[in-house]
Design a protein around this motif. Structure first.
Motif, PDB file in Angstrom:
ATOM      1  N   ALA A 348       0.829  -1.208   0.000  1.00 22.65           N
ATOM      2  CA  ALA A 348       0.000   0.000   0.000  1.00 22.65           C
ATOM      3  C   ALA A 348       0.863   1.258   0.000  1.00 22.65           C
ATOM      4  CB  ALA A 348      -0.936  -0.014   1.206  1.00 22.65           C
ATOM      5  N   THR A 349       1.891   1.267   0.822  1.00 24.04           N
ATOM      6  CA  THR A 349       2.788   2.425   0.875  1.00 24.04           C
ATOM      7  C   THR A 349       3.468   2.641  -0.463  1.00 24.04           C
ATOM      8  OG1 THR A 349       3.172   2.095   3.238  1.00 24.04           O
ATOM      9  CG2 THR A 349       4.799   3.391   2.042  1.00 24.04           C
ATOM     10  N   TRP A 350       3.931   1.555  -1.072  1.00 25.39           N
ATOM     11  CA  TRP A 350       4.604   1.644  -2.374  1.00 25.39           C
ATOM     12  C   TRP A 350       3.658   2.224  -3.436  1.00 25.39           C
ATOM     13  CZ3 TRP A 350       3.852  -1.863  -6.731  1.00 25.39           C
ATOM     14  CH2 TRP A 350       4.786  -1.681  -7.761  1.00 25.39           C
ATOM     15  N   LEU A 351       2.374   1.853  -3.355  1.00 26.15           N
ATOM     16  CA  LEU A 351       1.383   2.352  -4.303  1.00 26.15           C
ATOM     17  C   LEU A 351       0.913   3.768  -3.968  1.00 26.15           C
ATOM     18  CD1 LEU A 351      -0.799  -0.883  -4.591  1.00 26.15           C
ATOM     19  CD2 LEU A 351       0.645   0.068  -6.400  1.00 26.15           C
ATOM     20  N   GLY A 352       1.310   4.282  -2.811  1.00 20.11           N
ATOM     21  CA  GLY A 352       0.849   5.595  -2.380  1.00 20.11           C
ATOM     22  C   GLY A 352      -0.584   5.587  -1.891  1.00 20.11           C
ATOM     23  N   LEU A 353      -1.007   4.449  -1.322  1.00 23.66           N
ATOM     24  CA  LEU A 353      -2.388   4.277  -0.873  1.00 23.66           C
ATOM     25  C   LEU A 353      -2.428   3.911   0.603  1.00 23.66           C
ATOM     26  CD1 LEU A 353      -3.619   2.046  -3.862  1.00 23.66           C
ATOM     27  CD2 LEU A 353      -3.860   4.529  -3.647  1.00 23.66           C
ATOM     28  N   HIS A 354      -3.609   4.079   1.190  1.00 20.39           N
ATOM     29  CA  HIS A 354      -3.840   3.577   2.539  1.00 20.39           C
ATOM     30  C   HIS A 354      -4.290   2.125   2.450  1.00 20.39           C
ATOM     31  CE1 HIS A 354      -3.414   7.564   4.263  1.00 20.39           C
ATOM     32  NE2 HIS A 354      -4.324   8.038   3.402  1.00 20.39           N
ATOM     33  N   LEU A 355      -4.038   1.368   3.486  1.00 19.43           N
ATOM     34  CA  LEU A 355      -4.448  -0.030   3.525  1.00 19.43           C
ATOM     35  C   LEU A 355      -5.816  -0.131   4.179  1.00 19.43           C
ATOM     36  CD1 LEU A 355      -3.668  -2.983   2.976  1.00 19.43           C
ATOM     37  CD2 LEU A 355      -2.597  -3.025   5.242  1.00 19.43           C
ATOM     38  N   GLY A 357     -10.164  -2.067   3.629  1.00 19.83           N
ATOM     39  CA  GLY A 357     -10.989  -3.131   3.081  1.00 19.83           C
ATOM     40  C   GLY A 357     -11.495  -4.066   4.164  1.00 19.83           C
ATOM     41  N   PRO A 358     -12.462  -4.921   3.841  1.00 23.09           N
ATOM     42  CA  PRO A 358     -13.095  -5.795   4.837  1.00 23.09           C
ATOM     43  C   PRO A 358     -12.120  -6.694   5.578  1.00 23.09           C
ATOM     44  CG  PRO A 358     -14.347  -5.794   2.789  1.00 23.09           C
ATOM     45  CD  PRO A 358     -13.093  -5.038   2.513  1.00 23.09           C
ATOM     46  N   ALA A 359     -11.124  -7.257   4.876  1.00 26.96           N
ATOM     47  CA  ALA A 359     -10.195  -8.173   5.543  1.00 26.96           C
ATOM     48  C   ALA A 359      -9.308  -7.446   6.535  1.00 26.96           C
ATOM     49  CB  ALA A 359      -9.336  -8.898   4.511  1.00 26.96           C
ATOM     50  N   ILE A 360      -8.957  -6.214   6.227  1.00 27.12           N
ATOM     51  CA  ILE A 360      -8.119  -5.428   7.145  1.00 27.12           C
ATOM     52  C   ILE A 360      -8.959  -4.955   8.327  1.00 27.12           C
ATOM     53  CG2 ILE A 360      -6.672  -3.399   7.351  1.00 27.12           C
ATOM     54  CD1 ILE A 360      -5.543  -5.673   5.586  1.00 27.12           C
ATOM     55  N   ALA A 361     -10.191  -4.528   8.065  1.00 23.00           N
ATOM     56  CA  ALA A 361     -11.079  -4.088   9.146  1.00 23.00           C
ATOM     57  C   ALA A 361     -11.339  -5.244  10.123  1.00 23.00           C
ATOM     58  CB  ALA A 361     -12.383  -3.554   8.570  1.00 23.00           C
ATOM     59  N   ALA A 362     -11.523  -6.458   9.578  1.00 27.69           N
ATOM     60  CA  ALA A 362     -11.786  -7.612  10.452  1.00 27.69           C
ATOM     61  C   ALA A 362     -10.579  -7.903  11.345  1.00 27.69           C
ATOM     62  CB  ALA A 362     -12.119  -8.829   9.610  1.00 27.69           C
ATOM     63  N   ARG A 363      -9.397  -7.730  10.823  1.00 25.02           N
ATOM     64  CA  ARG A 363      -8.199  -7.992  11.620  1.00 25.02           C
ATOM     65  C   ARG A 363      -8.062  -6.952  12.746  1.00 25.02           C
ATOM     66  NH1 ARG A 363      -2.512  -6.672  11.575  1.00 25.02           N
ATOM     67  NH2 ARG A 363      -1.277  -8.465  12.285  1.00 25.02           N
ATOM     68  N   ARG A 364      -8.409  -5.725  12.423  1.00 23.97           N
ATOM     69  CA  ARG A 364      -8.267  -4.663  13.420  1.00 23.97           C
ATOM     70  C   ARG A 364      -9.271  -4.816  14.565  1.00 23.97           C
ATOM     71  NH1 ARG A 364      -7.500   0.004   8.767  1.00 23.97           N
ATOM     72  NH2 ARG A 364      -5.244  -0.331   8.452  1.00 23.97           N
ATOM     73  N   ARG A 365     -10.407  -5.487  14.253  1.00 22.95           N
ATOM     74  CA  ARG A 365     -11.378  -5.706  15.315  1.00 22.95           C
ATOM     75  C   ARG A 365     -10.871  -6.787  16.263  1.00 22.95           C
ATOM     76  NH1 ARG A 365     -15.218  -5.261  11.017  1.00 22.95           N
ATOM     77  NH2 ARG A 365     -15.356  -7.522  10.869  1.00 22.95           N
TER      78      ARG A 365
END
Length: 365
Positions: A348-355, A357-365
């Motif tokens: 994501a950093t290399w692409l200049g984007l934030h990380l 999406g549903p899979a990332i949100a689920a991990r953060r929960r």
């Protein structure tokens, strides 16, 4: 005949593809070792021409490195849908000299020789040019049942590239710029055809590490029965394999990597199943409801195993690398999960984007 364990065979393949640790240092080293990087315009995450080097170099790689190598330094060249090291050009010149082998192509070029001469004259006078900047003076149109039907200028330019008369000098807005080969390629001597094919087979084997004698050949590679390398067997698998002996008995330190669907490690689906016990298919041509892993799922390498797929999309309007799913072919340990998410964050950093999406949100929960 030496027998390798399945782990040794996998590590040989991973090491050959520069996907172990430490990482290689520069783009030219990567392309020289891989021998080719396939060009595909799909940019669901990033084009293959950039995603393959990123998997090896990480954020030290920038897309402008590829453009500089192709268009300014000419250390790489684009040929037949692949990026290759310019140092390999002598290995292709003898094949160019006898191309084409197919009668229909040869006859079309012959009947359109005035058109061919018009194209070369226009490039000599005004090149480099986009295909749309070259007039169509064909006498007989190219006939195809597919997308190339009646695309006469593009077909002629591509055929002249295969004959070594024109070359791709760069790109403008993603479109190929064509010029006379003598203004793009260095003045080098062709390696005789048989010797060139032997060398190319040796280099292919070194790039892949371990292959079946009749393994899947990339369309841009020689189709001769290959003989390079050393014969081995692999524990639990029938038949024999070829290996590059220079890669045997080397130490192995693994890492985690996200791979392009066009990566050479996953190109040969039969080898994937035998050595890695990994099923994979690029599903972007399937209806959405029929997809198992996603439109442009990225295979996940962890040390010497392919362990899953990541369904990710670069949503540039929203500024997000959206991760819809992380498919685990084997249950991820905490260390594996952390390593995969670290790679996603780096991507994501290399692409200049934030990380996100549903899979990332689920991990953060």
């Amino acid at each position: 005949m030496r027998e390798l364990t399945r782990v040794e065979a996998r590590r040989l393949a991973v090491r050959a593809q520069l996907l172990d640790a430490p990482r290689p240092r520069d783009l030219l080293t990567v392309v020289q070792r891989l021998t080719l990087v396939q060009i595909d315009p799909t940019a669901a995450v990033a084009p293959s021409i950039d995603l393959v080097p990123w998997s090896r170099l990480g954020s030290a790689y920038h897309p402008e490195h590829m453009r500089t190598a192709l268009e300014r330094d000419f250390t790489l060249f684009e040929f037949d849908g692949m990026v290759r090291p310019m140092a390999d050009l002598p290995l292709f010149l003898a094949d160019m000299a006898v191309w084409p082998q197919r009668d229909e192509i040869r006859e079309w070029i012959e009947v359109n020789d005035p058109f061919r001469r018009d194209v070369l004259a226009r490039l000599e006078e005004r090149g480099p040019l986009l295909s749309r900047e070259v007039p169509d003076t064909s006498l007989v149109p190219w006939q195809s049942s597919g997308w190339t039907n009646n695309r006469n200028v593009t077909r002629m330019l591509e055929f002249l590239m295969m004959r070594g008369e024109v070359a791709i000098a760069g790109r403008r807005g993603g479109q190929r710029l064509w010029d006379l080969a003598e203004r793009v390629y260095p003045d080098v001597v062709a390696v005789p055809r048989d010797e060139a094919r032997r060398i190319r087979d040796e280099r292919r084997l070194r790039a892949l590490g371990i292959v079946r004698p009749d393994s899947a050949i990339n369309p841009a590679e020689p189709r001769d029965r290959a003989v390079a390398g050393e014969w081995v067997t692999v524990e639990g698998l029938a038949g024999v394999w070829r290996v590059d002996p220079s890669l045997l008995d080397m130490s192995f330190t693994g890492r985690t990597a996200l791979l392009c669907p066009y990566d050479r490690l996953v190109y040969d689906r039969a080898r994937l199943a035998e050595l890695f016990d990994f099923a994979y298919l690029l599903e972007m041509y399937k209806p959405k409801a029929a997809r198992r892993w996603g439109y442009y799922a990225l295979p996940v390498l962890h040390h010497d195993r392919l362990v899953g797929k990541v369904d990710a999309t670069a949503d540039r309007k929203a500024g997000v690398l959206r991760v819809d799913a992380i498919h685990e072919d084997v249950p991820f340990t905490k260390a594996m999960s952390a390593a995969v998410h670290a790679e996603l964050a780096e991507l994501a950093t290399w692409l200049g984007l934030h990380l996100g999406g549903p899979a990332i949100a689920a991990r953060r929960r």
